[in-house]
Design a protein around this motif. Structure first.
Motif, PDB file in Angstrom:
ATOM      1  N   TRP A  24     -17.402 -18.341  48.013  1.00  0.00           N
ATOM      2  CA  TRP A  24     -17.185 -19.628  48.687  1.00  0.00           C
ATOM      3  C   TRP A  24     -18.226 -19.850  49.789  1.00  0.00           C
ATOM      4  O   TRP A  24     -18.053 -20.697  50.664  1.00  0.00           O
ATOM      5  CB  TRP A  24     -15.779 -19.677  49.283  1.00  0.00           C
ATOM      6  CG  TRP A  24     -14.716 -19.761  48.223  1.00  0.00           C
ATOM      7  CD1 TRP A  24     -14.161 -18.740  47.529  1.00  0.00           C
ATOM      8  CD2 TRP A  24     -14.103 -20.955  47.737  1.00  0.00           C
ATOM      9  NE1 TRP A  24     -13.234 -19.204  46.627  1.00  0.00           N
ATOM     10  CE2 TRP A  24     -13.175 -20.568  46.735  1.00  0.00           C
ATOM     11  CE3 TRP A  24     -14.234 -22.316  48.042  1.00  0.00           C
ATOM     12  CZ2 TRP A  24     -12.392 -21.485  46.054  1.00  0.00           C
ATOM     13  CZ3 TRP A  24     -13.446 -23.240  47.365  1.00  0.00           C
ATOM     14  CH2 TRP A  24     -12.545 -22.815  46.383  1.00  0.00           C
ATOM     15  N   SER A  25     -19.313 -19.059  49.746  1.00  0.00           N
ATOM     16  CA  SER A  25     -20.443 -19.191  50.683  1.00  0.00           C
ATOM     17  C   SER A  25     -20.091 -18.830  52.119  1.00  0.00           C
ATOM     18  O   SER A  25     -20.702 -19.338  53.058  1.00  0.00           O
ATOM     19  CB  SER A  25     -21.017 -20.621  50.639  1.00  0.00           C
ATOM     20  OG  SER A  25     -21.505 -20.902  49.348  1.00  0.00           O
ATOM     21  N   TYR A  26     -19.116 -17.929  52.297  1.00  0.00           N
ATOM     22  CA  TYR A  26     -18.824 -17.407  53.627  1.00  0.00           C
ATOM     23  C   TYR A  26     -19.583 -16.092  53.823  1.00  0.00           C
ATOM     24  O   TYR A  26     -19.642 -15.256  52.925  1.00  0.00           O
ATOM     25  CB  TYR A  26     -17.329 -17.146  53.801  1.00  0.00           C
ATOM     26  CG  TYR A  26     -16.474 -18.391  53.752  1.00  0.00           C
ATOM     27  CD1 TYR A  26     -16.643 -19.410  54.683  1.00  0.00           C
ATOM     28  CD2 TYR A  26     -15.477 -18.549  52.786  1.00  0.00           C
ATOM     29  CE1 TYR A  26     -15.853 -20.554  54.643  1.00  0.00           C
ATOM     30  CE2 TYR A  26     -14.685 -19.679  52.738  1.00  0.00           C
ATOM     31  CZ  TYR A  26     -14.887 -20.682  53.669  1.00  0.00           C
ATOM     32  OH  TYR A  26     -14.111 -21.815  53.626  1.00  0.00           O
ATOM     33  N   HIS A  27     -20.142 -15.912  55.016  1.00  0.00           N
ATOM     34  CA  HIS A  27     -20.812 -14.656  55.354  1.00  0.00           C
ATOM     35  C   HIS A  27     -19.808 -13.754  56.061  1.00  0.00           C
ATOM     36  O   HIS A  27     -19.221 -14.139  57.068  1.00  0.00           O
ATOM     37  CB  HIS A  27     -22.018 -14.911  56.257  1.00  0.00           C
ATOM     38  CG  HIS A  27     -22.693 -13.655  56.702  1.00  0.00           C
ATOM     39  ND1 HIS A  27     -23.589 -12.970  55.899  1.00  0.00           N
ATOM     40  CD2 HIS A  27     -22.584 -12.930  57.846  1.00  0.00           C
ATOM     41  CE1 HIS A  27     -24.009 -11.885  56.550  1.00  0.00           C
ATOM     42  NE2 HIS A  27     -23.418 -11.838  57.726  1.00  0.00           N
ATOM     43  N   VAL A  28     -19.593 -12.547  55.538  1.00  0.00           N
ATOM     44  CA  VAL A  28     -18.577 -11.636  56.073  1.00  0.00           C
ATOM     45  C   VAL A  28     -19.221 -10.387  56.656  1.00  0.00           C
ATOM     46  O   VAL A  28     -20.036  -9.730  56.005  1.00  0.00           O
ATOM     47  CB  VAL A  28     -17.568 -11.228  54.976  1.00  0.00           C
ATOM     48  CG1 VAL A  28     -16.545 -10.235  55.538  1.00  0.00           C
ATOM     49  CG2 VAL A  28     -16.852 -12.461  54.426  1.00  0.00           C
ATOM     50  N   ASP A  29     -18.846 -10.069  57.903  1.00  0.00           N
ATOM     51  CA  ASP A  29     -19.255  -8.826  58.549  1.00  0.00           C
ATOM     52  C   ASP A  29     -18.026  -7.952  58.751  1.00  0.00           C
ATOM     53  O   ASP A  29     -16.909  -8.465  58.920  1.00  0.00           O
ATOM     54  CB  ASP A  29     -19.900  -9.100  59.909  1.00  0.00           C
ATOM     55  CG  ASP A  29     -21.345  -9.542  59.782  1.00  0.00           C
ATOM     56  OD1 ASP A  29     -22.190  -8.683  59.474  1.00  0.00           O
ATOM     57  OD2 ASP A  29     -21.617 -10.745  59.974  1.00  0.00           O
ATOM     58  N   GLY A  30     -18.251  -6.631  58.765  1.00  0.00           N
ATOM     59  CA  GLY A  30     -17.161  -5.688  58.995  1.00  0.00           C
ATOM     60  C   GLY A  30     -17.409  -4.827  60.217  1.00  0.00           C
ATOM     61  O   GLY A  30     -18.370  -5.035  60.959  1.00  0.00           O
ATOM     62  N   ILE A  31     -16.534  -3.840  60.393  1.00  0.00           N
ATOM     63  CA  ILE A  31     -16.614  -2.942  61.541  1.00  0.00           C
ATOM     64  C   ILE A  31     -17.024  -1.546  61.074  1.00  0.00           C
ATOM     65  O   ILE A  31     -16.400  -0.973  60.179  1.00  0.00           O
ATOM     66  CB  ILE A  31     -15.257  -2.857  62.269  1.00  0.00           C
ATOM     67  CG1 ILE A  31     -14.804  -4.243  62.731  1.00  0.00           C
ATOM     68  CG2 ILE A  31     -15.330  -1.887  63.445  1.00  0.00           C
ATOM     69  CD1 ILE A  31     -15.714  -4.893  63.750  1.00  0.00           C
ATOM     70  N   ASP A  32     -18.060  -1.002  61.694  1.00  0.00           N
ATOM     71  CA  ASP A  32     -18.501   0.360  61.393  1.00  0.00           C
ATOM     72  C   ASP A  32     -17.866   1.377  62.332  1.00  0.00           C
ATOM     73  O   ASP A  32     -17.541   2.486  61.930  1.00  0.00           O
ATOM     74  CB  ASP A  32     -20.029   0.453  61.494  1.00  0.00           C
ATOM     75  CG  ASP A  32     -20.729  -0.515  60.554  1.00  0.00           C
ATOM     76  OD1 ASP A  32     -20.312  -0.586  59.380  1.00  0.00           O
ATOM     77  OD2 ASP A  32     -21.666  -1.199  60.990  1.00  0.00           O
ATOM     78  N   ASP A  33     -17.689   0.999  63.581  1.00  0.00           N
ATOM     79  CA  ASP A  33     -17.141   1.891  64.603  1.00  0.00           C
ATOM     80  C   ASP A  33     -15.958   1.194  65.258  1.00  0.00           C
ATOM     81  O   ASP A  33     -16.141   0.185  65.959  1.00  0.00           O
ATOM     82  CB  ASP A  33     -18.214   2.217  65.644  1.00  0.00           C
ATOM     83  CG  ASP A  33     -17.753   3.252  66.669  1.00  0.00           C
ATOM     84  OD1 ASP A  33     -16.540   3.480  66.784  1.00  0.00           O
ATOM     85  OD2 ASP A  33     -18.620   3.825  67.348  1.00  0.00           O
ATOM     86  N   TYR A  34     -14.745   1.717  65.040  1.00  0.00           N
ATOM     87  CA  TYR A  34     -13.541   1.053  65.540  1.00  0.00           C
ATOM     88  C   TYR A  34     -13.310   1.266  67.030  1.00  0.00           C
ATOM     89  O   TYR A  34     -12.291   0.829  67.565  1.00  0.00           O
ATOM     90  CB  TYR A  34     -12.320   1.475  64.722  1.00  0.00           C
ATOM     91  CG  TYR A  34     -12.246   0.720  63.417  1.00  0.00           C
ATOM     92  CD1 TYR A  34     -11.573  -0.498  63.334  1.00  0.00           C
ATOM     93  CD2 TYR A  34     -12.898   1.186  62.288  1.00  0.00           C
ATOM     94  CE1 TYR A  34     -11.541  -1.215  62.153  1.00  0.00           C
ATOM     95  CE2 TYR A  34     -12.874   0.468  61.094  1.00  0.00           C
ATOM     96  CZ  TYR A  34     -12.188  -0.727  61.041  1.00  0.00           C
ATOM     97  OH  TYR A  34     -12.154  -1.445  59.877  1.00  0.00           O
TER      98      TYR A  34
END
Length: 229
Positions: A24-34
């Motif tokens: 849906w053309s959304y750019h998603v980032d995640g977490i590497d260090d909580y």
């Protein structure tokens, strides 16, 4: 392209959500260090945040509190737990929605689209100031100010206030509010609206306007044109 920060430690679910949202053309980032969630939040500057409740180090409620200290970015909670208190706590902390796992991806997409459309289209259009009960309502900055001080509202709180002010002294039904807020009432519980209105009323109380929104039992809510003396 809207940027989404997905705070989810289940790698399989994270990748599945990321892949679906990419369609849906959304750019998603995640977490590497909580331990550095806020550092990542500041770097990404997302348009929307999705947070799982059960996370390493600190839970999602903790990170929601931290984000709300700095930003009114829309927040959606994910949870595999079925405690009603989780939803209530999420709303009280300033979340915009709550989705219980397992969920259908069409529901997730619909909620994301509705929130982004409401928040960002609304912000670009409602740039004028309004005066209500001696207070200045700034739709662009999500602020209400009077002689007693200034409060900052979440996107949902401000949007509810706007809808009520549009029809001052007239009843706005719960059904109308739900439809205007979430587009499709199948995707929201009646309790979610109650929590949002109660939270808005509490915030207004900080500047002496706690009684300005009246509940009409079985009908809806009214934004008064004048408060009781």
């Amino acid at each position: 392209m809207f940027k989404i920060l997905l705070i989810e430690d289940d790698a399989s679910l994270f990748n599945e959500i990321k892949d679906r949202l990419a369609q849906w053309s959304y750019h998603v980032d995640g977490i590497d260090d909580y331990q550095k969630v806020m550092e990542k939040f500041a770097k990404v500057r997302p348009d929307l945040v999705i947070i799982d409740i059960q996370l390493p180090k600190f839970d999602g409620f903790h990170w929601c509190r931290m984000i709300r200290e700095h930003s009114n970015v829309p927040i959606i909670f994910l949870s595999s737990r079925d405690h009603p208190t989780d939803m209530v706590m999420s709303m009280n902390l300033g979340a915009d929605d709550f989705i219980q796992k397992p969920f259908h991806f069409d529901v997730l997409i619909a909620k994301i689209q509705a929130i982004l459309r409401r928040v960002y289209n609304y912000n670009t259009e409602a740039t004028e100031l309004k005066t209500w009960l001696g207070a200045t309502v700034d739709f662009e900055r999500n602020q209400v100010a009077n002689e007693e001080g200034t409060i900052e509202l979440t996107k949902n709180e401000m949007y509810i206030l706007q809808l009520l002010i549009e029809r001052k002294n007239k009843i706005v039904s719960r059904e109308n509010l739900i439809n205007r807020l979430w587009d499709d009432q199948r995707f929201v519980s009646d309790n979610t609206l109650t929590v949002n209105v109660n939270r808005l009323r509490k915030r207004l109380g900080e500047i002496g306007l706690g009684d300005a929104i009246e509940t009409k039992v079985g009908q809806g809510y009214v934004a008064k044109e004048q408060t009781e003396q």
